[in-house]
Scaffold this motif. Structure first.
Motif, short mmCIF file in Angstrom:
data_model
loop_
_atom_site.label_atom_id
_atom_site.label_comp_id
_atom_site.label_asym_id
_atom_site.label_seq_id
_atom_site.Cartn_x
_atom_site.Cartn_y
_atom_site.Cartn_z
N ALA A 320 0.83 -1.20 0.00
CA ALA A 320 0.00 0.00 0.00
C ALA A 320 0.86 1.24 0.00
O ALA A 320 0.54 2.24 -0.62
N VAL A 321 1.99 1.20 0.72
CA VAL A 321 2.89 2.34 0.78
C VAL A 321 4.32 1.83 0.68
O VAL A 321 4.67 0.84 1.32
N TRP A 369 -1.43 6.70 -11.17
CA TRP A 369 -2.12 5.63 -10.45
C TRP A 369 -2.06 5.87 -8.96
O TRP A 369 -1.25 6.63 -8.44
N LYS A 370 -2.93 5.17 -8.28
CA LYS A 370 -2.92 5.13 -6.81
C LYS A 370 -3.71 3.91 -6.37
O LYS A 370 -4.53 3.37 -7.12
N THR A 371 -3.45 3.47 -5.15
CA THR A 371 -4.18 2.32 -4.62
C THR A 371 -5.27 2.81 -3.69
O THR A 371 -5.16 3.86 -3.05
N SER A 372 -6.35 2.05 -3.64
CA SER A 372 -7.47 2.37 -2.76
C SER A 372 -8.02 1.05 -2.22
O SER A 372 -8.76 0.35 -2.93
N SER A 374 -8.26 -2.54 -1.80
CA SER A 374 -7.79 -3.68 -2.59
C SER A 374 -7.82 -3.38 -4.10
O SER A 374 -7.66 -4.29 -4.91
N ASP A 375 -8.01 -2.12 -4.45
CA ASP A 375 -8.11 -1.73 -5.85
C ASP A 375 -6.95 -0.82 -6.27
O ASP A 375 -6.30 -0.17 -5.44
N VAL A 376 -6.74 -0.80 -7.57
CA VAL A 376 -5.79 0.14 -8.17
C VAL A 376 -6.57 1.09 -9.07
O VAL A 376 -7.37 0.65 -9.92
N LEU A 377 -6.37 2.39 -8.88
CA LEU A 377 -7.04 3.41 -9.69
C LEU A 377 -6.02 4.00 -10.66
O LEU A 377 -4.98 4.54 -10.24
N ILE A 378 -6.31 3.90 -11.96
CA ILE A 378 -5.39 4.41 -12.98
C ILE A 378 -6.11 5.50 -13.78
O ILE A 378 -7.20 5.27 -14.32
N THR A 379 -5.50 6.66 -13.86
CA THR A 379 -6.07 7.81 -14.60
C THR A 379 -5.25 8.03 -15.86
O THR A 379 -4.03 8.23 -15.79
N THR A 380 -5.93 7.98 -17.00
CA THR A 380 -5.26 8.21 -18.30
C THR A 380 -5.59 9.60 -18.83
O THR A 380 -6.59 10.22 -18.45
#
Length: 425
Positions: A320-321, A369-372, A374-380
């Motif tokens: 996570a970190v 990207w960042k984690t939240s 149990s998910d991964v958030l990816i911004t394009t």
């Protein structure tokens, strides 16, 4: 009917030399000659012995019926009595003849100036121009593999470009943007036809597919059904194709690979940063209009497990970190001239930006990207590979007044424009 000459009076009344003449019919240009001290010649219709007198003190002449001039009133001769017939001496006879001649000359002058100007010589009609012979553009036929039916559709080049334009760019776009797209689409297929390139086509009887692997295309049957209620939009697309008819882009005398994409991150890519091949006309340029595109910034969410599985890293855990002496699990190693991710390390394994985009199904290789949990958030940012012309960039340029030619020259470095028909020999 009265003789019209009785209605004409020639005014030679006293006037100021500086004033404009107010006479409609006059004797020959006596004024100019009087100023110069020269008398009229017989060719002017007057006698060399007639002195018109000072210009500024002329007498008015009235024209009598028949064209004779009425002289100024002179004193009546002394009566000689009834029936008297005095014999005049020869000198008197000569004087009388001269007086009569003097009285007739003004009438001759006035009559001469009443003649209409001679009719101009007829101008010969110009020879009929030889009609220009219109240049006939013999269109090549394009064979398109239709991926949904497996059939091959064969149609003329310009009709094919209409189908590509309908599939690749919104009809609401500015006409100049549509024309730029039409030229790019025509150039793309002409490159394949000139090279005999049928790569990526399941049926070798076809030149190209209808998918984005080449360029999207709507078949004639689909176009008639889907656009039946959009006649104005279809007419606009056909106008863009017609106004750019037979035009393609070339570099060093050959049709170019006219790649294009939807929108970028404010820049385009160098070809070698995406395809590992340096192409001189596919250089990175600025494209600030891309940010106007809908969906310019998009965030997708996936589980950590799905993220690792798609990248071939199943079984690894994403911290996570990552702090202290530990290396970050995801680290950007280098970027491209177009400000995209060139190389990235994930879990200690290196990937190219293109690999990440394709493996994860992202809209572009520009992402954060960042984690939240149990998910991964990816911004394009942007949509597409970024090489060649940005379609939303073309629209932005067109809205600012740029022409199709200027748009194409911006996105394709150093290209020239040629006729597609020149490559059909």
């Amino acid at each position: 009917m009265n003789d019209p000459r009785t209605q004409i009076k020639v005014s030679v009344a006293q006037r100021n030399e500086a004033a404009e003449p107010n006479i409609s019919i006059d004797q020959p240009d006596i004024q100019a000659e009087a100023k110069s001290g020269r008398q009229h010649s017989p060719a002017d219709g007057t006698s060399p012995g007639l002195n018109p007198g000072p210009v500024g003190n002329r007498q008015r002449l009235s024209v009598l019926p028949g064209g004779a001039a009425q002289p100024p009133q002179a004193a009546a001769p002394e009566p000689q009595g009834p029936g008297s017939a005095r014999r005049l001496p020869p000198a008197a006879v000569w004087a009388g003849g001269l007086l009569a001649l003097a009285l007739l000359i003004p009438a001759l002058v006035v009559t001469t100036h009443q003649r209409p100007d001679p009719a101009p010589a007829p101008v010969p009609a110009p020879a009929p121009a030889t009609p220009a012979v219109p240049q006939v553009f013999t269109q090549p036929e394009v064979s398109v593999y239709l991926s949904k039916t497996g059939k091959v559709e064969v149609l003329p080049l310009e009709d094919y470009v209409v189908g590509v334009l309908a599939a690749e760019m919104p009809a609401k776009f500015d006409l100049e943007a549509l024309k730029a797209q039409a030229v790019a689409a025509r150039t793309f297929i002409m490159r394949r036809l000139a090279d005999g390139d049928r790569s990526g086509v399941p049926d070798k009887q076809a030149d190209v597919t209808d998918t984005v692997n080449h360029q999207a295309y709507i078949s004639k049957e689909q176009l008639e059904k889907q656009w039946k209620s959009k006649t104005a939009e279809l007419a606009k697309l056909k106008r863009a194709v017609e106004e750019s008819r037979n035009t393609i882009m070339t570099y060093q005398g050959k049709p170019i690979t006219a790649s294009f994409f939807s929108s970028g991150n404010g820049y385009t890519e160098n070809s070698e940063d995406y395809w590992n091949q340096k192409i001189p006309y596919l250089r990175s340029v600025s494209s600030p209009w891309d940010k106007q595109a809908p969906g310019y910034e998009e965030t997708v969410k996936m589980s950590r497990e799905a993220f690792l599985t798609k990248l071939g890293l199943a079984g690894q855990a994403i911290p996570a970190v990552a702090t202290g002496e530990h290396q970050p699990f995801i680290q950007i190693l280098s970027t491209t001239a177009g400000h995209r991710i060139k190389e990235i390390s994930i879990g200690g394994m290196k990937f190219s930006g293109r690999e990440i985009r394709e493996k994860l199904g992202l809209r572009s290789s520009v992402f954060s990207w960042k984690t939240s949990g149990s998910d991964v958030l990816i911004t394009t940012y942007g949509y597409g590979h970024g090489v060649g012309m940005s379609q939303w960039g073309a629209e932005g340029m067109a809205k600012e007044g740029y022409t199709a030619t200027q748009i194409l020259k911006h996105y394709y470095t150093g290209v020239q424009f040629s006729k597609a028909s020149d490559f059909l020999k």
